[in-house]
Design an enzyme around this catalytic site. Structure first.
Site: not given
Ligand code: IPM
Ligand code: MG
Length: 357
Positions: A142, A192, A224, A248, A252
């Site tokens: 990133y 990885k 993975d 990231d 989620d």
């Molecule tokens: C998070 C979000 C952010 C990230 C985005 C919005 C830049 O997805 O905080 O997880 O990837 O860090």
């Molecule tokens: Mg995120």
């Protein structure tokens, strides 16, 4: 004691959830005799509208000069046309970098009362779930070079660079080992390393660091496989430490196992700068301004602020206990509503939590 909190409500449902978190913080301040002062600043789409840029210098300065930062969420379809470097999301990346917040703590825990909301079978979740994802937050792909270039033949090529240095890995590994030694003593490092040089360095350094932590067990897992094990056997995990992009994605995934992204807070910490606390859900523009969003993740983020930035363990416990009591009473918001429960709006949920403090 006085504490100065920079507040970045942001976009979409951000201002609503932040408003409820501030109500709760004020109740804590009254009960335990602390004074919380707030400075509200703009970032994300709100800042683009007002100043033409997603992260004005004044916002960075106000955050740097605070004791901690409370953030709602940024982004929304209104700013979809904005070019990459100026997108609302860049405000988040910029703020993390400016404050040196390299360690992102994302707990994924199941609230017993909400166990039904998980898409996983009860037999897999038997006895609950309590994972802490420690995501590296200021390095990796990133923050590597982002390039889109046209070739002479008319072709277009784009690339982004994944890059980690030893010191970046050392400090995030230290955070993970420290956290694990206060929890269940297990760190799973996710990489990885069968393909990437950056991951091979990651694995080597994390392995070296582990010798400082005899009380913590380390295992390494390819990303993975980790994505699979999170679904197959999530109780394997105590602390997961991983790079920016894998963290990231896996955070989620882990949030969905708990069934309620609306419940999960996060803390981003560095050294020598204020920490930043935000719910892990996004700006949810489709439900913004309707007083239906769940403010709990932001309220629990405020609890993390008290715990990690202000050393107020008792006060943080008070908030977390209040959330549990509210769930026990069958009070819910639309996102995790189930039969026999009472569905509250955002403000009413904030009030219900407040009433338990
Ligand atoms: C998070 C979000 C952010 C990230 C985005 C919005 C830049 O997805 O905080 O997880 O990837 O860090
Ligand atoms: Mg995120």
């Amino acid at each position: 004691m006085k504490y100065n909190i920079a507040v970045v409500p942001g976009d979409g449902i951000g201002p609503e959830v932040v408003g409820e978190a501030i109500k709760v913080l004020n109740a804590i301040g009254q009960k335990y005799n602390h004074q919380f002062n707030y400075t509200t600043v703009l970032a994300g789409g709100a800042a683009i509208d007002e100043y033409g840029e997603c992260l004005p210098e004044a916002t960075v300065e106000a955050c740097k000069n605070s004791d901690a930062v409370l953030l709602g969420a940024v982004g929304g379809p209104k700013w979809d046309h904005v070019p990459g470097p100026q997108r609302p999301e860049r405000a988040l990346l910029g703020l993390r970098k400016a404050l040196g917040l390299y360690a992102n703590l994302r707990p994924a825990m199941i609230f017993q009362e909400l166990a039904d909301a998980s898409p996983l079978k009860p037999s897999i979740l038997d006895g609950g779930l309590d994972i802490l994802i420690v995501r590296e937050l200021t390095g990796g792909i990133y923050f590597g070079e982002h390039v889109t270039e046209s070739g002479e033949d008319g072709s277009v090529t784009a690339y982004d660079v994944e890059k980690y240095s030893d010191y970046e890995i050392q400090r995030i590994a230290r955070t993970a080992f420290e956290m694990a030694s206060k929890r269940n003593g297990r760190v799973t490092s996710v990489d990885k390393a069968n393909v990437l040089d950056s991951s091979r360095l990651w694995r080597k350094i994390v392995g070296e660091m582990s010798s400082d932590y005899g009380n913590v067990e380390l295992d390494n897992m390819y990303v993975d496989n980790a994505a699979m094990q999170l679904i197959r056997d999530p109780k394997h995990f105590d602390v997961i430490v991983t790079g920016n992009m894998f963290g990231d994605i896996l955070s989620d995934e882990a949030s969905q196992i708990t069934g309620s992204i609306g419940m999960l807070p996060s803390a981003s910490l560095g050294t020598g700068n204020p920490g930043l606390f935000e719910p892990i859900h996004g700006s949810a523009p489709d439900i913004a301004g309707k007083d239906i969003v769940n403010p709990t993740a932001c309220i629990l983020s405020a609890a993390m602020m008290l715990r990690y930035s202000f050393g107020m363990a008792e006060e943080a416990d008070a908030i977390e206990n209040a959330v549990n009591k509210v769930l026990d009473k069958g009070l819910r918001t639309a996102d995790n509503m189930s039969e026999g429960c009472t569905c509250l709006g955002c403000t009413a949920m904030g009030d219900a939590i407040l009433a338990e403090i």
